[in-house]
Design a protein around this motif. Structure first.
Motif, PDB file in Angstrom:
ATOM      1  N   LYS A  79      34.717  12.295 -10.712  1.00  0.00           N
ATOM      2  CA  LYS A  79      34.885  10.877 -10.531  1.00  0.00           C
ATOM      3  C   LYS A  79      33.483  10.348 -10.204  1.00  0.00           C
ATOM      4  O   LYS A  79      33.162   9.017 -10.513  1.00  0.00           O
ATOM      5  N   ILE A  82      31.652   9.718 -13.233  1.00  0.00           N
ATOM      6  CA  ILE A  82      32.358   8.486 -14.164  1.00  0.00           C
ATOM      7  C   ILE A  82      31.886   7.302 -13.363  1.00  0.00           C
ATOM      8  O   ILE A  82      31.721   6.132 -14.408  1.00  0.00           O
ATOM      9  N   HIS A  86      29.544   3.947 -15.164  1.00  0.00           N
ATOM     10  CA  HIS A  86      29.826   2.637 -15.106  1.00  0.00           C
ATOM     11  C   HIS A  86      28.944   1.748 -14.561  1.00  0.00           C
ATOM     12  O   HIS A  86      29.245   0.518 -14.859  1.00  0.00           O
ATOM     13  N   GLU A 137      39.963  16.099 -15.104  1.00  0.00           N
ATOM     14  CA  GLU A 137      38.989  15.173 -14.571  1.00  0.00           C
ATOM     15  C   GLU A 137      37.581  15.486 -15.057  1.00  0.00           C
ATOM     16  O   GLU A 137      36.680  14.865 -15.567  1.00  0.00           O
ATOM     17  N   GLU A 140      37.221  14.798 -18.772  1.00  0.00           N
ATOM     18  CA  GLU A 140      37.151  13.159 -18.897  1.00  0.00           C
ATOM     19  C   GLU A 140      35.575  13.044 -18.569  1.00  0.00           C
ATOM     20  O   GLU A 140      34.892  11.923 -19.346  1.00  0.00           O
ATOM     21  N   LEU A 144      33.119  11.589 -21.519  1.00  0.00           N
ATOM     22  CA  LEU A 144      32.440  10.152 -21.409  1.00  0.00           C
ATOM     23  C   LEU A 144      30.825  10.158 -21.547  1.00  0.00           C
ATOM     24  O   LEU A 144      30.402   9.355 -22.181  1.00  0.00           O
ATOM     25  N   ASP A 187      42.774  10.667 -20.506  1.00  0.00           N
ATOM     26  CA  ASP A 187      42.423   9.830 -19.417  1.00  0.00           C
ATOM     27  C   ASP A 187      40.888   9.244 -19.969  1.00  0.00           C
ATOM     28  O   ASP A 187      40.574   8.075 -19.391  1.00  0.00           O
ATOM     29  N   GLU A 191      39.014   5.064 -19.169  1.00  0.00           N
ATOM     30  CA  GLU A 191      37.621   4.873 -18.813  1.00  0.00           C
ATOM     31  C   GLU A 191      36.762   4.038 -19.934  1.00  0.00           C
ATOM     32  O   GLU A 191      35.938   3.192 -19.784  1.00  0.00           O
ATOM     33  N   ARG A 194      37.529   0.442 -19.610  1.00  0.00           N
ATOM     34  CA  ARG A 194      36.723  -0.341 -18.620  1.00  0.00           C
ATOM     35  C   ARG A 194      35.302  -0.504 -19.100  1.00  0.00           C
ATOM     36  O   ARG A 194      34.725  -1.468 -18.880  1.00  0.00           O
ATOM     37  N   SER A 245      45.560   0.575 -23.148  1.00  0.00           N
ATOM     38  CA  SER A 245      44.188   0.621 -23.203  1.00  0.00           C
ATOM     39  C   SER A 245      43.770   0.125 -24.510  1.00  0.00           C
ATOM     40  O   SER A 245      42.787  -0.803 -24.724  1.00  0.00           O
TER      41      SER A 245
END
Length: 284
Positions: A79, A82, A86, A137, A140, A144, A187, A191, A194, A245
């Motif tokens: 996390k 991630i 961002h 996770e 993901e 990403l 998942d 992301e 966002r 999404s």
């Protein structure tokens, strides 16, 4: 009547003097003896068998606890990767992605290593529910980072290839299964949604449209795969979230296209004389 009675009384002493005849006891056959011995040996072996079962279950429960702890660390640090992605903007893209790549490598070398060492060489499918959320996770975070760097989807074979170096060559390596990979990709779309909204607010409409096309393609392909999955209850929930999404990204891009003159200058302008009303303050 008296004669009969007297005759019976004469016979009684004679019957008492007759010798008792004993019936000979039949010898026990070897088959019956072996069955009895087998039954006795089975009864004596049962406690030993249950002791083995007890030891196996205790070891499995202890391993499950260690796997849960290692999975918690993988989830938490994935996390963080991630969140690092961002922080990206059009001014610090290379710097942020480089930091995210180093963090992801640290997650792989430290926390995924602990998980792999607990699971390789064993029936790791028995503990799948304990480590599946962490693997999702991790997928993901890895996908990403790959999309932000190359614009492509990181494949399952590439992720498993990166985990091979963590395993002992003499034991069966831990390999992420296709179900956990697809759930992690599901998942990923949240992301990316966002990320697209953040890029629109930063004035990067073309990048947001690229994300929109990518997420739409993932959703379209997963709608063909999800009905064929054996355990697709969790995938159905993710498909609903994925559709939301896609719609959010499409609506945001559509609103900017239709009312671009209102949104983009406001969100992206660096002119100090810019006015929200479209005219300068001096004209007011």
């Amino acid at each position: 009547m008296l004669c009969r009675t007297s005759f019976v009384f004469r016979l009684l002493p004679m019957a008492a003097k007759l010798p008792h005849v004993y019936q000979p006891v039949a010898e026990i056959s070897p088959q019956i003896q072996s069955k009895k011995q087998r039954k006795m040996s089975t009864v004596s072996a049962m406690p030993e068998a249950f002791e083995k079962y007890t030891d196996y279950l205790n070891q499995l429960n202890e391993k499950r606890e260690r796997v849960v702890k290692a999975s918690r660390d993988v989830t938490m640090n994935s996390k963080k990767v991630i969140f690092q992605v961002h922080r990206i903007s059009k001014h610090n893209k290379d710097e942020v992605l480089e930091k995210a790549a180093k963090d992801l490598e640290a997650v792989t070398d430290e926390y995924m290593l602990r998980l792999v060492r607990e699971l390789h060489g064993s029936d790791f499918w028995k503990l799948r529910r304990a480590y599946s959320p962490a693997v999702q996770e991790y997928v993901e975070a890895a996908t990403l980072c790959e999309f932000c760097k190359t614009g492509n989807l990181l494949k399952l074979a590439e992720i498993n290839r990166s985990l091979l170096r963590l395993s002992d060559p003499s034991l069966e390596p831990l390999q992420i299964n296709i179900l956990d990979y697809l759930l992690g990709v599901g998942d990923l779309t949240g992301e990316l949604m966002r990320l697209a909204i953040g890029r629109i607010s930063d004035g990067e409409l073309a990048y947001a449209e690229r994300i929109c096309t990518f997420v739409r393609d993932i959703y379209r392909k997963l709608t063909l795969v999800a009905p064929l999955m054996d355990d697709n209850s969790e995938m159905k929930k993710k498909m609903e979230t994925m559709l939301q999404s896609v719609m959010k990204i499409e609506n945001a891009c559509f609103s900017v296209h239709v009312r671009g003159s209102e949104f983009i200058p406001i969100l992206g302008s660096s002119d100090p004389n810019f006015s929200f009303l479209g005219v300068s303050d001096m004209d007011l």
